[in-house]
Design a protein around this motif. Structure first.
Motif, PDB file in Angstrom:
ATOM      1  N   SER A 208      -0.471  26.156 -61.031  1.00 43.02           N
ATOM      2  CA  SER A 208       0.155  25.615 -62.234  1.00 43.02           C
ATOM      3  C   SER A 208      -0.902  25.400 -63.312  1.00 43.02           C
ATOM      4  CB  SER A 208       0.828  24.278 -61.932  1.00 43.02           C
ATOM      5  OG  SER A 208       1.787  24.449 -60.926  1.00 43.02           O
ATOM      6  N   VAL A 209      -0.443  25.404 -64.539  1.00 40.31           N
ATOM      7  CA  VAL A 209      -1.348  25.205 -65.667  1.00 40.31           C
ATOM      8  C   VAL A 209      -0.730  24.192 -66.622  1.00 40.31           C
ATOM      9  CG1 VAL A 209      -2.612  26.318 -67.546  1.00 40.31           C
ATOM     10  CG2 VAL A 209      -2.051  27.635 -65.508  1.00 40.31           C
ATOM     11  N   ALA A 210      -1.505  23.199 -67.019  1.00 42.27           N
ATOM     12  CA  ALA A 210      -1.008  22.178 -67.947  1.00 42.27           C
ATOM     13  C   ALA A 210      -1.862  22.170 -69.215  1.00 42.27           C
ATOM     14  CB  ALA A 210      -1.067  20.802 -67.295  1.00 42.27           C
ATOM     15  N   ALA A 211      -1.212  21.945 -70.349  1.00 40.58           N
ATOM     16  CA  ALA A 211      -1.939  21.761 -71.615  1.00 40.58           C
ATOM     17  C   ALA A 211      -1.778  20.311 -72.035  1.00 40.58           C
ATOM     18  CB  ALA A 211      -1.380  22.676 -72.694  1.00 40.58           C
ATOM     19  N   ILE A 212      -2.878  19.693 -72.397  1.00 41.39           N
ATOM     20  CA  ILE A 212      -2.852  18.265 -72.722  1.00 41.39           C
ATOM     21  C   ILE A 212      -3.550  18.027 -74.052  1.00 41.39           C
ATOM     22  CG2 ILE A 212      -3.742  15.990 -71.998  1.00 41.39           C
ATOM     23  CD1 ILE A 212      -3.422  17.213 -69.095  1.00 41.39           C
ATOM     24  N   ASP A 213      -2.896  17.265 -74.902  1.00 33.21           N
ATOM     25  CA  ASP A 213      -3.522  16.853 -76.161  1.00 33.21           C
ATOM     26  C   ASP A 213      -3.526  15.334 -76.172  1.00 33.21           C
ATOM     27  OD1 ASP A 213      -4.371  16.307 -78.669  1.00 33.21           O
ATOM     28  OD2 ASP A 213      -2.757  17.338 -79.727  1.00 33.21           O
ATOM     29  N   PHE A 214      -4.696  14.739 -76.060  1.00 33.88           N
ATOM     30  CA  PHE A 214      -4.810  13.289 -76.027  1.00 33.88           C
ATOM     31  C   PHE A 214      -5.500  12.844 -77.318  1.00 33.88           C
ATOM     32  CE2 PHE A 214      -6.740   9.375 -73.785  1.00 33.88           C
ATOM     33  CZ  PHE A 214      -5.642   8.602 -74.145  1.00 33.88           C
ATOM     34  N   ASP A 215      -4.698  12.376 -78.242  1.00 34.34           N
ATOM     35  CA  ASP A 215      -5.191  11.986 -79.564  1.00 34.34           C
ATOM     36  C   ASP A 215      -5.535  10.499 -79.500  1.00 34.34           C
ATOM     37  OD1 ASP A 215      -5.747  12.100 -82.192  1.00 34.34           O
ATOM     38  OD2 ASP A 215      -3.689  12.348 -82.896  1.00 34.34           O
ATOM     39  N   ALA A 216      -6.785  10.181 -79.192  1.00 37.40           N
ATOM     40  CA  ALA A 216      -7.190   8.788 -78.981  1.00 37.40           C
ATOM     41  C   ALA A 216      -8.247   8.409 -80.022  1.00 37.40           C
ATOM     42  CB  ALA A 216      -7.763   8.634 -77.582  1.00 37.40           C
ATOM     43  N   PRO A 217      -8.414   7.097 -80.282  1.00 40.94           N
ATOM     44  CA  PRO A 217      -9.413   6.702 -81.278  1.00 40.94           C
ATOM     45  C   PRO A 217     -10.809   7.217 -80.913  1.00 40.94           C
ATOM     46  CG  PRO A 217      -8.086   4.832 -80.637  1.00 40.94           C
ATOM     47  CD  PRO A 217      -7.728   5.942 -79.712  1.00 40.94           C
TER      48      PRO A 217
END
Lengths: 471, 219
Positions: A208-217
């Motif tokens: 499986s492949v996951a894309a993650i965008d974590f927009d953190a300070p």
């Protein structure tokens, strides 16, 4: 020299094959002959792609195989050097010393750390550099510079976009990573990969492949006007940064605390004072904050009537999408996600919205997760995500152009300032694109922008932000 | 000056950079190519790794631009450096290490073409399917050429495939001169032909490519 002679010499001139004397003669002729000059410009255009062919790097897997093979080859007995008796004695003394030291160290170390090495053993490629990542080591990528990690024992591959960071926590088959910020693609081949992002936990199942965008300070500022990454920082904090970097005094006293704590993002490099201030002004305006300048002093006042309603005030935003296979959310039932990549889940401030909900599905359709690299040989991704990824409205393939946005461009979370003009998402942007002189701004990320070109097909392009340090 | 002040003064003096430990990665990275070759022929595998990492970009790019695909390029890269490893005892520093390695890479690539029976030279001046698709759609229209010109992946792929259609000797001369920016003397040594001949091949290749790109509408 006549036009014909000049044209004959042009190819050699452009690839640097003329002597300085010949080159000077030709340049003199080009100054006075418009036809030859036009021929030179035409030839330059044709040679540009020839001289700028991509320079890919050898695959990490091939490099690892080569090093393994080399170790085997060098370990063959017939390759051992022919020692003299003196060297032999020295060699055996060294071996004995090493054995003693190893035994002593082993006793000491065994009492301090749990069994097993703390080396995760993942090869990381950054440009021409290849190194090993250790457990709990923070791996960061600078703006515009992607990186690939391979966790060999776990059979996992991780692609980090620029301006991203993670820590590798697990080791061996039990691989686990903590994403601190940015955009990351995680592919699991043979074992589960556990991912922590803020409060959320995600498990990527094998194949499986996951894309993650974590927009953190996050904040990174390298020198005055150089690389500036201010991600989800409060208006009050950005005001302090602008005072520090560009002088002047910014009065935030009149702002209600709730407004001063609203968050904005500004990215750019080689920024001049005016560019940064204009970006801050437009970012603050979206929160109903009016920015006025008086000589070297600036004031921020709040006008409730103009406050934008669509601004997400969360401290951090996490977007997760499965590009292939199954991604499991801890405490939730397994989510089977199709390769159409329309199943985007959104965590905002700990609140989970799933695409199975009507509202979540509608949001997912509007949302661009991110655009980044995903050239993963281990996984056969569908056409929609086979190159650069952008999901949400329209979906589809995004072509990345080889040239970056020029130094001095400012990216905010929903707009860019480019060539002195502010362009918001959805508005037309003038930009030299292949086959078009512009398009519509579709999305902004810390690593670049997505544009739908003004061509009949509405081709999507991803234009990265420049990482160059000077104007 | 009191003894303690003297000690402090000594302490303030700029510290000499510590010499890297013999055999350590840091020490190996300071060595020149020939010294690294000598080290790994004595069994220091790290010396080989340092040498590979130092030159991998240039060697891989040459191979990649010759074969045009990452899979065989990865294999041929590996084969090149294994030949370097096995034949290191024959290397003499009269030739640059990169020249010697690129000679090996060239031989490995030629063997691959022979083995796979892949080279079927098609003249760039011949009409082939797909030639009717104009390239001008892949580049900015009336914009003057500048640093801001954006080169699409498609255009670069077109050019890459056009280069692959050049005669082999022109292709390798072009890649080494225009992309790797090697001096003609070094290219001449790698391909085993006189400098004047190599220069002629490069100019022929450039002329054929620009003719082809003009015919496809990139003007």
């Amino acid at each position: 020299m006549d036009t014909r002679e000049a044209k004959v010499q042009l190819p050699a001139y452009l690839i640097g094959d003329l002597s300085p004397k010949e080159a000077a003669m030709l340049e003199g002729h080009l100054d006075v002959n418009p036809e030859a000059r036009e021929a030179k410009e035409q030839l330059s255009r044709q040679l540009l792609p020839v001289m700028n062919l991509p320079a890919p790097d050898v695959g990490e897997a091939a490099l690892a195989r080569l090093f393994m093979e080399a170790r085997r080859e060098l370990a063959k007995p017939e390759r051992q050097p022919d020692f003299s008796w003196r060297e032999n004695a020295r060699f055996f003394m060294r071996v004995a010393a090493v054995l003693v030291a190893t035994a002593v160290l082993g006793v000491v170390v065994a009492g301090v750390i749990p069994s097993g090495s703390n080396v995760v053993g993942s090869l990381v490629t950054v440009g021409n550099d290849v190194r090993v990542v250790r457990q709990n080591e923070l791996v960061e990528t600078p703006q515009g510079v992607p990186m690939t990690l391979e966790l060999k024992a776990a059979g996992a591959r991780i692609d980090l976009d620029g301006s991203s960071a993670l820590v590798v926590r697990g080791r061996g088959h039990e691989s686990s990573i903590e994403i601190m910020r940015g955009r990351v693609i995680v592919g699991a081949s043979s074992h589960n990969v556990h991912i922590t992002c803020g409060e959320a936990e995600v498990v990527v199942l094998p194949r499986s492949v996951a894309a993650i965008d974590f927009d953190a300070p996050f904040e990174r500022i390298r020198g005055k006007g150089a690389v500036i990454e201010l991600q989800r920082q409060t208006i009050a904090h950005v005001a302090r940064v602008s005072e520090r970097l560009f002088g002047g005094r910014i009065d935030t006293a009149g702002l209600p605390a709730e407004v001063a704590n609203r968050r904005v993002s500004i990215y750019g490099n080689g920024l001049r004072r005016e560019e940064f201030m204009a970006a801050f002004k437009s970012a603050a305006e979206r929160h109903g904050v009016v920015f006025t300048a008086d000589s070297r002093d600036f004031a921020l006042t709040y006008n409730q009537g103009t406050a934008g309603s669509s601004i997400d005030e969360s401290e951090s935003i996490l977007k997760v999408a499965s590009l292939q296979g199954t991604v499991e959310f801890i405490g939730e039932k397994k989510t089977e996600l199709s390769d159409r990549s329309n199943s985007v889940v959104v965590f905002a401030n700990g609140t989970l919205t799933k695409s199975s909900d009507a509202e979540g599905a509608a949001r997912a359709q509007r949302m661009v997760v991110w655009a980044g690299r995903s050239d993963m040989p281990h996984f056969k991704l569908s056409e929609t995500v086979s190159n650069y990824i952008a999901m949400g409205q329209g979906g589809g393939r995004v072509i990345t152009v080889a040239t970056a946005l020029p130094v001095g461009t400012v990216l905010s979370h929903d707009s860019i300032r480019y060539g002195g003009t502010l362009v918001r998402v959805g508005e037309p942007v003038k930009l030299s694109l292949p086959g078009a002189n512009g398009g519509r701004l579709m999305g902004v990320m810390s690593s670049g922008i997505e544009v739908s070109a003004d061509d009949p097909a509405g081709t999507r392009y991803f234009v990265p932000i420049s990482n160059s340090q000077s104007r | 000056m009191s003894e303690s002040a003297l000690a402090e003064h000594k302490h303030d003096a700029p510290a000499k950079p510590a010499k890297p430990k013999k055999g350590s990665r840091e020490e190996l990275e300071t060595l020149d190519d020939y010294d690294l070759v000598k080290r790994f022929t004595k069994g220091t595998v790290d010396a080989f790794e340092v040498l590979v990492l130092r030159h991998k970009r240039q060697v891989y790019n040459f191979i990649y631009k010759m074969v045009g695909k990452p899979e065989p390029a990865d294999d041929l890269f590996q084969e090149t450096f294994l030949r370097v490893l096995k034949n290191a005892h024959t290397y003499r520093p009269r030739a640059k290490f990169t020249t010697w390695t690129l000679q090996i890479a060239r031989n490995v690539t030629l063997d691959y073409f022979k083995r796979e029976n892949l080279r079927q030279h098609v003249s760039l001046d011949a009409t082939v399917p797909g030639d009717d698709k104009p390239l001008r759609n892949l580049v900015p229209g009336n914009e003057p050429p500048s640093q801001d010109v954006l080169l699409s992946k498609e255009l670069l792929e077109e050019v890459q495939s056009a280069i692959k259609r050049l005669p082999l000797h022109q292709q390798e001369a072009l890649v080494l001169r225009v992309n790797e920016e090697l001096p003609y003397a070094e290219i001449s040594e790698i391909v085993g032909s006189p400098e004047g001949t190599v220069k002629y091949w490069v100019h022929e290749a450039v002329a054929a490519l620009t003719r082809y790109l003009a015919k496809r509408g990139l003007t």
